[in-house]
Design a protein around this motif. Structure first.
Motif, mmCIF file in Angstrom:
data_model
loop_
_atom_site.group_PDB
_atom_site.id
_atom_site.type_symbol
_atom_site.label_atom_id
_atom_site.label_comp_id
_atom_site.label_asym_id
_atom_site.label_seq_id
_atom_site.Cartn_x
_atom_site.Cartn_y
_atom_site.Cartn_z
ATOM 1 N N UNK A 185 0.835 -1.207 0.000
ATOM 2 C CA UNK A 185 0.000 0.000 0.000
ATOM 3 C C UNK A 185 0.869 1.255 0.000
ATOM 4 N N UNK A 186 1.968 1.217 0.727
ATOM 5 C CA UNK A 186 2.883 2.359 0.767
ATOM 6 C C UNK A 186 3.550 2.561 -0.588
ATOM 7 N N UNK A 187 3.926 1.465 -1.237
ATOM 8 C CA UNK A 187 4.528 1.569 -2.574
ATOM 9 C C UNK A 187 3.533 2.151 -3.575
ATOM 10 N N UNK A 188 2.269 1.731 -3.466
ATOM 11 C CA UNK A 188 1.242 2.255 -4.362
ATOM 12 C C UNK A 188 1.083 3.763 -4.177
ATOM 13 N N UNK A 189 1.103 4.204 -2.935
ATOM 14 C CA UNK A 189 0.989 5.635 -2.654
ATOM 15 C C UNK A 189 2.178 6.386 -3.227
ATOM 16 N N UNK A 190 3.381 5.845 -3.055
ATOM 17 C CA UNK A 190 4.578 6.483 -3.602
ATOM 18 C C UNK A 190 4.565 6.501 -5.129
ATOM 19 N N UNK A 191 3.882 5.526 -5.710
ATOM 20 C CA UNK A 191 3.786 5.463 -7.168
ATOM 21 C C UNK A 191 2.708 6.355 -7.748
#
Length: 230
Positions: free
Chosen positions: A216-222
């Motif tokens: 979820x954090x990677x998705x937000x950063x993306x």
């Protein structure tokens, strides 16, 4: 012997446009040669008559008054109620699981076409024992952020919000797509293909919760606006 009229036929009327299905009884007669008795055949058939429907009498604004109205959920406002369900195509990612030009075009067309939210298909959350096929989008390696941000910037031009689908395949995971270890599930079992599934313990549960949080954090950063839980 005369040919028998088909039991199912269409009644055509040029003044109407749509077909209204109606049950009726058809009477058909078959006459044989003079030296044999006449035979009567009774059949049920479906007659279709053209008639205007409710859709032609009422515009979509009356049938679905809120479809294209904005909707607020939490702190986010969606421009309408049209959401694209999570899908994926093998050509949308490369051999590393990164977005391809074809993938950006595929998902980008939903944004360009007016969808308020676009959910992209399953992602890789770890390389251990969570994958059921080889076409997951990479959400583990940092290099995925470049293509993911590029796509999201494009989708946001059209006012669409974006999402990725987070999925741990659990008992349906395939060892050949991970590190070879057995898949895990709520109970120990043998899958129809012969794969052994081990029962999860509390450490496994904490591990799975952790990789969901990291994804979820990677998705937000993306650049994604939200995540979709499978």
């Amino acid at each position: 012997m005369r040919s028998i009229r088909p039991a199912s036929y269409f009644c055509r009327n040029s003044t109407n446009n749509l077909l209204l299905k109606r049950r009726s009884r058809c009477y058909d007669r078959a006459e044989q040669t003079s030296h044999t008795p006449k035979v009567r055949i009774f059949t049920h058939c479906t007659v279709y008559r053209k008639k205007e429907s409710l859709m032609s009498e009422q515009p979509y604004e009356l049938l679905y008054p809120h479809l294209f109205a904005p909707m607020r959920v939490g702190g986010s406002t969606f421009k309408n109620r049209v959401f694209t369900a999570p899908t994926h195509l093998p050509i949308s990612i490369d051999s590393h699981g990164f977005f391809t030009k074809e993938g950006m075009t595929y998902y980008g067309n939903f944004a360009k076409g007016g969808s308020a939210a676009i959910h992209m298909g399953e992602v890789i959350m770890d390389r251990r024992n969570s994958l059921a096929h080889e076409d997951h989008m990479n959400l583990v390696d940092e290099n995925t952020l470049q293509t993911l941000n590029t796509f999201n910037e494009y989708a946001h031009i059209f006012g669409a919000k974006t999402s990725v689908e987070l999925n741990h395949s659990g008992q349906f995971a395939m060892p050949q797509f991970g590190d070879g270890s057995d898949p895990m599930g709520p109970v120990a079992m043998e899958m129809p293909a012969g794969t052994h599934v081990r029962m999860m313990n509390e450490d496994d549960m904490a591990y799975v919760a952790g990789i969901y949080a990291k994804a979820a954090n990677m998705a937000k950063r993306g650049g994604c606006d939200m995540v979709c839980m499978h």
